[in-house]
Design a protein around this motif. Sequence first.
Motif, mmCIF file in Angstrom:
data_model
loop_
_atom_site.group_PDB
_atom_site.id
_atom_site.type_symbol
_atom_site.label_atom_id
_atom_site.label_comp_id
_atom_site.label_asym_id
_atom_site.label_seq_id
_atom_site.Cartn_x
_atom_site.Cartn_y
_atom_site.Cartn_z
ATOM 1 N N MET A 143 0.861 -1.176 0.000
ATOM 2 C CA MET A 143 0.000 0.000 0.000
ATOM 3 C C MET A 143 0.900 1.229 0.000
ATOM 4 S SD MET A 143 -3.062 -1.222 0.117
ATOM 5 C CE MET A 143 -4.271 -0.145 0.849
ATOM 6 N N VAL A 144 0.330 2.356 -0.262
ATOM 7 C CA VAL A 144 1.070 3.604 -0.235
ATOM 8 C C VAL A 144 0.596 4.394 0.967
ATOM 9 C CG1 VAL A 144 1.548 5.727 -1.489
ATOM 10 C CG2 VAL A 144 1.290 3.588 -2.739
ATOM 11 N N THR A 183 -3.420 4.194 0.826
ATOM 12 C CA THR A 183 -4.153 4.034 -0.415
ATOM 13 C C THR A 183 -3.294 3.174 -1.333
ATOM 14 O OG1 THR A 183 -5.286 5.226 -2.169
ATOM 15 C CG2 THR A 183 -3.303 6.250 -1.324
ATOM 16 N N GLY A 184 -3.558 3.186 -2.615
ATOM 17 C CA GLY A 184 -2.778 2.365 -3.539
ATOM 18 C C GLY A 184 -2.439 3.110 -4.814
ATOM 19 N N PRO A 185 -1.583 2.516 -5.630
ATOM 20 C CA PRO A 185 -1.204 3.162 -6.890
ATOM 21 C C PRO A 185 -2.368 3.187 -7.872
ATOM 22 C CG PRO A 185 -0.225 0.991 -6.731
ATOM 23 C CD PRO A 185 -0.919 1.247 -5.426
ATOM 24 N N GLU A 186 -2.375 4.172 -8.741
ATOM 25 C CA GLU A 186 -3.401 4.305 -9.764
ATOM 26 C C GLU A 186 -3.120 3.364 -10.932
ATOM 27 O OE1 GLU A 186 -6.222 5.201 -10.370
ATOM 28 O OE2 GLU A 186 -6.761 6.853 -9.076
ATOM 29 N N SER A 187 -4.104 3.225 -11.805
ATOM 30 C CA SER A 187 -4.019 2.348 -12.973
ATOM 31 C C SER A 187 -3.250 3.023 -14.107
ATOM 32 C CB SER A 187 -5.431 2.032 -13.463
ATOM 33 O OG SER A 187 -6.040 3.229 -13.928
ATOM 34 N N LYS A 191 -13.600 7.722 0.296
ATOM 35 C CA LYS A 191 -14.335 6.617 0.909
ATOM 36 C C LYS A 191 -13.614 5.278 0.787
ATOM 37 C CE LYS A 191 -18.763 8.842 0.178
ATOM 38 N NZ LYS A 191 -20.060 8.790 -0.471
ATOM 39 N N GLU A 192 -12.474 5.235 0.090
ATOM 40 C CA GLU A 192 -11.795 3.968 -0.153
ATOM 41 C C GLU A 192 -10.422 3.880 0.485
ATOM 42 O OE1 GLU A 192 -11.632 3.223 -4.340
ATOM 43 O OE2 GLU A 192 -13.734 3.729 -4.630
ATOM 44 N N ALA A 198 -6.898 11.529 -7.838
ATOM 45 C CA ALA A 198 -5.546 11.020 -7.609
ATOM 46 C C ALA A 198 -4.664 12.111 -7.017
ATOM 47 C CB ALA A 198 -4.947 10.522 -8.918
ATOM 48 N N ILE A 199 -3.524 11.684 -6.505
ATOM 49 C CA ILE A 199 -2.487 12.577 -6.006
ATOM 50 C C ILE A 199 -1.260 12.336 -6.878
ATOM 51 C CG2 ILE A 199 -0.985 13.140 -4.055
ATOM 52 C CD1 ILE A 199 -3.152 11.800 -2.269
ATOM 53 N N LEU A 200 -0.627 13.406 -7.320
ATOM 54 C CA LEU A 200 0.575 13.313 -8.142
ATOM 55 C C LEU A 200 1.791 13.570 -7.262
ATOM 56 C CD1 LEU A 200 1.831 13.050 -10.988
ATOM 57 C CD2 LEU A 200 1.590 15.542 -11.194
ATOM 58 N N ALA A 201 2.797 12.719 -7.404
ATOM 59 C CA ALA A 201 4.021 12.858 -6.610
ATOM 60 C C ALA A 201 5.238 12.590 -7.483
ATOM 61 C CB ALA A 201 3.997 11.871 -5.446
#
Length: 129
Positions: free
Chosen positions: A3-4, A29-33, A55-56, A109-112
């Motif tokens: 997880m992130v 959370t987790g990485p995006e697709s 909510k996730e 999403a969050i960009l990093a």
Amino acid sequence: EAMVALGFAARDQALDHGTVQTKLTMFMTGPESAYAYRVAKTDPHSHLLVRYRRKEIFFNGQDTGPAPSLKGMSGGGIWQVSLGREIQPSQPPALAAMIIERPQTYQTAILATRAQLIRSFIRRFDTNA
């Protein structure tokens, strides 16, 4: 499963029967697709795109309640951690990325910027290296 974690601190995290117990404000959370990277026009080699769907996500070890606001989180750290084992303060996970913003074209999403890119940039301009 990896997880992130945002706002992660190893000394304040423990695993309790599959639930992450923590003493600080953080969330997982987790990485995006691959699709999200295309929509956000983001290069996955230099940047990390992680889900931010309120909510996730796991917030302070629970999956209930609203997630924290991202306002003012630019420059915050992101670590990749496992929910299957407890993190030891003597062996914390390496920094994976640093938060930049929420992409205008993909607001969930969050960009990093990836940590290796940041380290490379610092080395390039560090006169003491």
